[in-house]
Write a protein that holds these residues in place. Structure first.
Motif, PDB file in Angstrom:
ATOM      1  N   ASP A 293      54.862 -11.321   4.850  1.00  0.00           N
ATOM      2  CA  ASP A 293      55.437 -10.201   5.139  1.00  0.00           C
ATOM      3  C   ASP A 293      54.769  -8.770   5.081  1.00  0.00           C
ATOM      4  O   ASP A 293      54.491  -7.475   5.641  1.00  0.00           O
ATOM      5  N   GLU A 294      53.266  -8.661   3.799  1.00  0.00           N
ATOM      6  CA  GLU A 294      52.938  -7.831   3.114  1.00  0.00           C
ATOM      7  C   GLU A 294      51.521  -7.626   4.419  1.00  0.00           C
ATOM      8  O   GLU A 294      51.355  -6.658   4.315  1.00  0.00           O
ATOM      9  N   LYS A 295      50.905  -8.693   4.211  1.00  0.00           N
ATOM     10  CA  LYS A 295      49.736  -9.209   4.952  1.00  0.00           C
ATOM     11  C   LYS A 295      49.672  -9.622   6.046  1.00  0.00           C
ATOM     12  O   LYS A 295      48.879  -9.146   7.092  1.00  0.00           O
ATOM     13  N   GLY A 296      50.704  -9.919   6.487  1.00  0.00           N
ATOM     14  CA  GLY A 296      50.683 -10.188   8.123  1.00  0.00           C
ATOM     15  C   GLY A 296      50.126 -11.252   8.790  1.00  0.00           C
ATOM     16  O   GLY A 296      49.998 -11.084  10.122  1.00  0.00           O
ATOM     17  N   VAL A 297      49.516 -12.175   7.717  1.00  0.00           N
ATOM     18  CA  VAL A 297      49.230 -13.539   7.626  1.00  0.00           C
ATOM     19  C   VAL A 297      50.249 -14.685   7.834  1.00  0.00           C
ATOM     20  O   VAL A 297      51.197 -15.282   7.737  1.00  0.00           O
ATOM     21  N   ALA A 298      50.337 -15.292   9.573  1.00  0.00           N
ATOM     22  CA  ALA A 298      50.854 -16.284  10.263  1.00  0.00           C
ATOM     23  C   ALA A 298      50.826 -17.316   9.444  1.00  0.00           C
ATOM     24  O   ALA A 298      49.137 -17.922  10.165  1.00  0.00           O
ATOM     25  N   LEU A 299      50.944 -18.265   8.803  1.00  0.00           N
ATOM     26  CA  LEU A 299      50.305 -19.031   8.045  1.00  0.00           C
ATOM     27  C   LEU A 299      51.181 -20.624   8.825  1.00  0.00           C
ATOM     28  O   LEU A 299      51.878 -20.597   9.408  1.00  0.00           O
ATOM     29  N   ASP A 300      49.536 -21.420   8.993  1.00  0.00           N
ATOM     30  CA  ASP A 300      49.853 -22.654   9.480  1.00  0.00           C
ATOM     31  C   ASP A 300      49.866 -23.727   8.622  1.00  0.00           C
ATOM     32  O   ASP A 300      48.948 -23.694   8.081  1.00  0.00           O
ATOM     33  N   ASP A 301      50.992 -24.250   8.355  1.00  0.00           N
ATOM     34  CA  ASP A 301      51.028 -25.874   7.485  1.00  0.00           C
ATOM     35  C   ASP A 301      49.735 -26.625   7.787  1.00  0.00           C
ATOM     36  O   ASP A 301      49.257 -27.242   7.032  1.00  0.00           O
ATOM     37  N   ALA A 302      49.145 -27.105   8.596  1.00  0.00           N
ATOM     38  CA  ALA A 302      48.064 -27.534   9.436  1.00  0.00           C
ATOM     39  C   ALA A 302      47.033 -27.678   9.535  1.00  0.00           C
ATOM     40  O   ALA A 302      45.676 -28.298   8.765  1.00  0.00           O
ATOM     41  N   ASN A 303      46.602 -25.695   8.532  1.00  0.00           N
ATOM     42  CA  ASN A 303      45.358 -25.133   8.451  1.00  0.00           C
ATOM     43  C   ASN A 303      45.498 -25.254   6.747  1.00  0.00           C
ATOM     44  O   ASN A 303      45.519 -24.725   5.729  1.00  0.00           O
ATOM     45  N   SER A 304      44.349 -26.402   6.914  1.00  0.00           N
ATOM     46  CA  SER A 304      43.785 -26.364   5.042  1.00  0.00           C
ATOM     47  C   SER A 304      43.081 -25.429   4.495  1.00  0.00           C
ATOM     48  O   SER A 304      43.199 -25.464   2.920  1.00  0.00           O
ATOM     49  N   TYR A 305      43.219 -25.027   5.496  1.00  0.00           N
ATOM     50  CA  TYR A 305      42.235 -23.296   4.990  1.00  0.00           C
ATOM     51  C   TYR A 305      43.435 -22.688   3.833  1.00  0.00           C
ATOM     52  O   TYR A 305      42.769 -21.803   2.774  1.00  0.00           O
ATOM     53  N   HIS A 306      44.311 -22.231   5.011  1.00  0.00           N
ATOM     54  CA  HIS A 306      45.627 -21.788   4.329  1.00  0.00           C
ATOM     55  C   HIS A 306      45.730 -22.371   2.960  1.00  0.00           C
ATOM     56  O   HIS A 306      46.610 -21.533   2.073  1.00  0.00           O
ATOM     57  N   LEU A 307      46.171 -22.977   3.105  1.00  0.00           N
ATOM     58  CA  LEU A 307      46.607 -24.684   2.016  1.00  0.00           C
ATOM     59  C   LEU A 307      46.076 -24.197   1.258  1.00  0.00           C
ATOM     60  O   LEU A 307      45.951 -23.797  -0.192  1.00  0.00           O
ATOM     61  N   LEU A 308      44.827 -24.450   0.776  1.00  0.00           N
ATOM     62  CA  LEU A 308      43.844 -23.996  -0.060  1.00  0.00           C
ATOM     63  C   LEU A 308      43.743 -23.034  -1.204  1.00  0.00           C
ATOM     64  O   LEU A 308      43.402 -22.492  -1.948  1.00  0.00           O
ATOM     65  N   PHE A 309      43.427 -21.840   0.694  1.00  0.00           N
ATOM     66  CA  PHE A 309      43.746 -19.371  -0.444  1.00  0.00           C
ATOM     67  C   PHE A 309      44.809 -20.245  -0.792  1.00  0.00           C
ATOM     68  O   PHE A 309      44.996 -19.529  -2.048  1.00  0.00           O
ATOM     69  N   ILE A 310      46.201 -20.447  -0.526  1.00  0.00           N
ATOM     70  CA  ILE A 310      47.423 -20.177  -1.133  1.00  0.00           C
ATOM     71  C   ILE A 310      47.494 -20.835  -2.715  1.00  0.00           C
ATOM     72  O   ILE A 310      47.893 -20.219  -3.189  1.00  0.00           O
ATOM     73  N   CYS A 311      46.793 -21.755  -2.617  1.00  0.00           N
ATOM     74  CA  CYS A 311      46.215 -22.488  -4.180  1.00  0.00           C
ATOM     75  C   CYS A 311      45.492 -21.972  -5.237  1.00  0.00           C
ATOM     76  O   CYS A 311      46.123 -21.808  -6.344  1.00  0.00           O
ATOM     77  N   ASP A 312      44.555 -21.415  -4.609  1.00  0.00           N
ATOM     78  CA  ASP A 312      43.653 -21.013  -5.360  1.00  0.00           C
ATOM     79  C   ASP A 312      44.184 -19.364  -6.104  1.00  0.00           C
ATOM     80  O   ASP A 312      44.130 -18.548  -7.068  1.00  0.00           O
ATOM     81  N   TYR A 313      44.535 -18.614  -4.725  1.00  0.00           N
ATOM     82  CA  TYR A 313      45.029 -16.984  -4.755  1.00  0.00           C
ATOM     83  C   TYR A 313      46.254 -17.208  -6.047  1.00  0.00           C
ATOM     84  O   TYR A 313      46.851 -16.477  -6.756  1.00  0.00           O
ATOM     85  N   ALA A 314      47.024 -18.300  -5.687  1.00  0.00           N
ATOM     86  CA  ALA A 314      48.717 -18.385  -6.989  1.00  0.00           C
ATOM     87  C   ALA A 314      47.862 -18.698  -8.484  1.00  0.00           C
ATOM     88  O   ALA A 314      48.413 -18.550  -9.556  1.00  0.00           O
ATOM     89  N   THR A 315      46.585 -20.164  -8.796  1.00  0.00           N
ATOM     90  CA  THR A 315      46.169 -19.646  -9.292  1.00  0.00           C
ATOM     91  C   THR A 315      45.436 -18.999 -10.375  1.00  0.00           C
ATOM     92  O   THR A 315      45.836 -19.131 -11.581  1.00  0.00           O
TER      93      THR A 315
END
Length: 91
Positions: free
Chosen positions: A38-60
């Motif tokens: 919503d704020e950054k305008g990034v369309a997250l892709d479930d199949a993209n491991s880069y997106h998943l790992l960024f979410i994990c690192d950011y949440a950590t």
């Protein structure tokens, strides 16, 4: 984005083996996903491991720095800017 997988990866990174903090970690992961979309305008892709790992690192980082006012680490800033540029939103 698969929140359950992200929460499990965050728990692994933090060394948490119980479900005691799952509700809190799930809220952090969902907040990170909402912010990116919503704020950054990034369309997250479930199949993209880069997106998943960024979410994990950011949440950590969010979990670990919940009581501090320090700035986001440079490596997260760099990766976030790259995600935004790929989304066509710019930093």
């Amino acid at each position: 984005m698969d929140v359950t997988t992200a929460v499990e990866l965050v728990k692994e990174r933090l060394g948490i083996r119980t479900a005691v903090r799952d509700t809190y970690l799930k809220a952090i992961v969902e907040g990170v996903i909402k912010e990116l979309e919503d704020e950054k305008g990034v369309a997250l892709d479930d199949a993209n491991s880069y997106h998943l790992l960024f979410i994990c690192d950011y949440a950590t980082w969010r979990y670990q720095s919940r009581d501090s006012s320090g700035a986001m680490p440079r490596h997260l800033q760099f990766r976030l800017h790259n995600l935004m540029i790929h989304a066509g939103k710019g930093p």
